[in-house]
Enzyme design. Sequence first.
Site, PDB file in Angstrom:
ATOM      1  N   LYS A  42       0.777  -1.342  -0.137  1.00 15.44           N
ATOM      2  CA  LYS A  42      -0.028  -0.011   0.082  1.00 15.44           C
ATOM      3  C   LYS A  42       0.744   1.045  -0.054  1.00 15.44           C
ATOM      4  CE  LYS A  42      -0.403  -0.328   4.957  1.00 15.44           C
ATOM      5  NZ  LYS A  42      -1.285  -0.917   6.193  1.00 15.44           N
ATOM      6  N   TYR A 268      13.367  31.414   3.334  1.00 17.78           N
ATOM      7  CA  TYR A 268      11.932  31.782   3.477  1.00 17.78           C
ATOM      8  C   TYR A 268      12.162  32.782   5.020  1.00 17.78           C
ATOM      9  CZ  TYR A 268       9.476  30.564  -0.418  1.00 17.78           C
ATOM     10  OH  TYR A 268       9.178  30.184  -1.972  1.00 17.78           O
TER      11      TYR A 268
END
Length: 376
Positions: A42, A268
Amino acid sequence: MDVEICPKGRAWMEISVENLAYNVEQLRKLLPAGAKLMPALKANAYGHGAGITGRALNEVGVDSFCVASVEEGVELRDEGVKGDILILGYTSPENFRLLKSCELTQSILDYDYAKIMNSWREPLKCHLAVDTGMKRIGENWENFDRILEIFRMDNLDVSGIFTHLCVSDGKTPSEREFTYSQGKKFNAVVKKLNALGYEPKTHLLGSYGLLNYPQLGGDFVRTGIAMYGVLSRSNDLNLSGVQLRPVMELKSKVTAVKKLEAGEGAGYGLDYRAEKPSVLAILSIGYGDGLPRELSNGAGEVLINGTKAPIAGRICMDQCLVDVSDIEAVHCGDTAVIIGKSGNMEIRAEELAEQAGTISNELLSRMGSRLHRIRV
Ligand SMILES: *Cc1c(COP(=O)(O)O)cnc(C)c1O
C-alpha cells in the site's frame, strides 16, 4: 512527450532489490510453520514504488500481496505484478467490476458490507475482516451468527479470514495480554468455522506481530515496514533481534553552493542566520517530495561526502538549503544523501522520522511522486 529524462537529475530513490530479497529471506525464517508472506504494498509500497517492489518480490517467489485500495490493486496489475492481491480497505460498489477484471480479492469490512457485495451481479473473491479489539474494520468477533451467515452467502467466495493487532509493537504486560486476547478471539471464530466445515486461510500478524508474537500463527503474514528493512522507531531496532537492510536510499543533487558573510540570512523568513562566514549547499528536494518541513532549521541533517550537513532555514516545496561550512569541496552536481549511506556515515529512515516528530511508516509512505525510483 516521448523524452528520456535522467532519473538522477534532481531527486531520486535507489531501491535495492538485493536488500529486499535479503529481508524476505530473513522474515521467512521467522514465519509460523506453513505460513507465507503477504507483503503490504500500500501507499506505493511505503513510498518505494509499487511496481518495482511488487515485481522484485515476484522474482523471489512472493505471490500474495495486500494493498489499501482498489486503485492500488489495479496499479499493481498495470505494472505486471502477478499473484493474489487483497484489498484491505473499502471499495465502492461502482468499482466492484474492477475486482473482477483485475482479479483482486476484496476484504469484507463487516456484515452490512457483505450484504452489499453479495447483492452484486457476479460472485466476488474475498477475505472476511474480523474485529477483535482495534475497532477499525471487521465484523465483531462476538457475532458468530453473522459471520457464519457471511460464509453461507451464495455470491461470495470467502477464501480467507483475518484480524489486525493494534498493540503488537509492544511487549509490556498489558500489551501482551491484549494481543493474546485478540489472538484468542480470532482463533475462537476460526475454530467454530472449522467445526462447520469452513476452512478459510487465516492471517493476523503484521511486521511487529511477526517479530514479537510469531506464536500467534496464521497462514499469511502481512509484512509491511520490516520488509522494507525499517522499523517504526530506532529503539525497536535494538529490541527486534533480526537484522534487516534498508531497501531505500533517498538522494538529491547539489545544485549550487553559496558563501554567506557573518550576519547574512538565507531562505524564507531569513530563518537561517550565518553566525560566522558560512557555506550553504542548495539541494533539489523539498517538502513537495516528502521531505518533512519539520526538519527545517537544523532539526534534520543530510550526508554530503560522508559528512553530516544540517538543514539550514526553512525547507521549501522543491528545494532546501544545508550548511556545508564544515565540509570541504562541495560542488554543484554532487549527490546529497537524505536517507542512506555516504562514506562511513548512515542516516536511517527511523532517525529522520524521529527528527520530524513521526514514525518511519509515515515518512516513507509520504514520499512524493516526483521522485524517480531506480532499481539498483
Ligand atoms: C498496513 C497494514 C499491515 C502492514 O503493517 P506493518 O506494520 O507495516 O507491517 C498489515 N495489516 C494491515 C491490515 C495493514 O493495514
